[in-house]
Design an enzyme around this catalytic site. Sequence first.
Site, PDB file in Angstrom:
ATOM      1  CB  CYS A   1      -8.631  -4.461  -4.071  1.00 38.11           C
ATOM      2  SG  CYS A   1      -7.431  -3.170  -3.706  1.00 38.11           S
TER       3      CYS A   1
ATOM      4  CD  GLU B   1      -5.328  -6.018  -1.535  1.00 43.15           C
ATOM      5  OE1 GLU B   1      -4.763  -4.922  -1.368  1.00 43.15           O
ATOM      6  OE2 GLU B   1      -6.163  -6.468  -0.738  1.00 43.15           O
TER       7      GLU B   1
ATOM      8  CB  CYS C   1     -10.931  -2.340  -0.079  1.00 38.91           C
ATOM      9  SG  CYS C   1     -10.228  -1.724  -1.617  1.00 38.91           S
TER      10      CYS C   1
ATOM     11  CG  ASN D   1      -0.431  -0.189   2.524  1.00 38.88           C
ATOM     12  OD1 ASN D   1       0.619  -0.788   2.676  1.00 38.88           O
ATOM     13  ND2 ASN D   1      -1.103   0.337   3.523  1.00 38.88           N
TER      14      ASN D   1
ATOM     15  CD  GLU E   1      -1.583   4.663   4.492  1.00 40.18           C
ATOM     16  OE1 GLU E   1      -1.092   5.490   5.284  1.00 40.18           O
ATOM     17  OE2 GLU E   1      -2.296   3.703   4.848  1.00 40.18           O
TER      18      GLU E   1
ATOM     19  CB  CYS F   1      -5.238  -1.385  -1.858  1.00 38.76           C
ATOM     20  SG  CYS F   1      -6.565  -0.597  -0.967  1.00 38.76           S
TER      21      CYS F   1
HETATM   22  N1  THU Z   1      -5.255  -1.668   2.440  1.00 41.12           N
HETATM   23  C1  THU Z   1      -4.646  -2.454   1.506  1.00 41.12           C
HETATM   24  O1  THU Z   1      -3.585  -2.111   0.991  1.00 41.12           O
HETATM   25  N2  THU Z   1      -5.248  -3.624   1.167  1.00 41.12           N
HETATM   26  C2  THU Z   1      -6.351  -4.130   1.773  1.00 41.12           C
HETATM   27  O2  THU Z   1      -6.772  -5.231   1.428  1.00 41.12           O
HETATM   28  C3  THU Z   1      -7.014  -3.372   2.831  1.00 41.12           C
HETATM   29  C4  THU Z   1      -6.532  -1.987   3.035  1.00 41.12           C
HETATM   30  C5  THU Z   1      -4.566  -0.433   2.865  1.00 41.12           C
HETATM   31  C6  THU Z   1      -5.124   0.860   2.364  1.00 41.12           C
HETATM   32  C7  THU Z   1      -4.592   1.838   3.395  1.00 41.12           C
HETATM   33  O3  THU Z   1      -3.276   2.201   3.048  1.00 41.12           O
HETATM   34  C8  THU Z   1      -4.526   1.017   4.673  1.00 41.12           C
HETATM   35  O4  THU Z   1      -4.585  -0.346   4.266  1.00 41.12           O
HETATM   36  C9  THU Z   1      -5.628   1.302   5.652  1.00 41.12           C
HETATM   37  O5  THU Z   1      -6.857   1.273   5.040  1.00 41.12           O
END
Ligand code: THU
Length: 164
Positions: free
Chosen positions: A107, A71, A104, A58, A60, A69
């Site tokens: 994704c 994935e 999520c 991920n 941010e 994310c």
């Molecule tokens: N996140 C992912 O990278 N993958 C997931 O399957 C769930 C959420 C990340 C997005 C964000 O950077 C952090 O987790 C919190 O939501």
Amino acid sequence: MKARETNAPKPAPTRLTPPERELVAAAKKARLRAHAHQSQFKVGAAARYGNEIVLGCNVESDVYGLTNCAERTAVFAAHASGVARKGLRMIAVIADSPDPVSPCGACRQVLFEQGGPDLRVIMCNTHGDVRVMTLAELLPGGFRLPRTQQRSTTTTTRTPTLRR
Ligand code: THU
């Protein structure tokens, strides 16, 4: 040991095949590269295309909504590096969560388009819990553009004919 922060039943132990275990190990490595300065929630993903494994984490942003994310990072990296044409077969995702981390909605839609309903999604946490589901189970009735609306990459990249 830290108490579980959820009432959800503990997932039954899942036996993974050697290629699945390799994918989980790769996702674990990718998680260490997460850029999660907002949430501190680091996620790693590893996607298998033929014999190749593509990593994602991920990423941010200070503008929260721009976060990507793990994935989708893996899927986009596969396109950028040219292995996506081999077809997405399996993806593993891992985070330090009480239960195996679950992709999520955004994704799930992207994974549905890339890997189809039979894509195997290996959800893990850093405590060793694993849950395997297909994309059809995670996203019943995912959206696809009707065939007539789909444009192949060759069509969209063709040099336009100049009109005089
Ligand atoms: N996140 C992912 O990278 N993958 C997931 O399957 C769930 C959420 C990340 C997005 C964000 O950077 C952090 O987790 C919190 O939501």
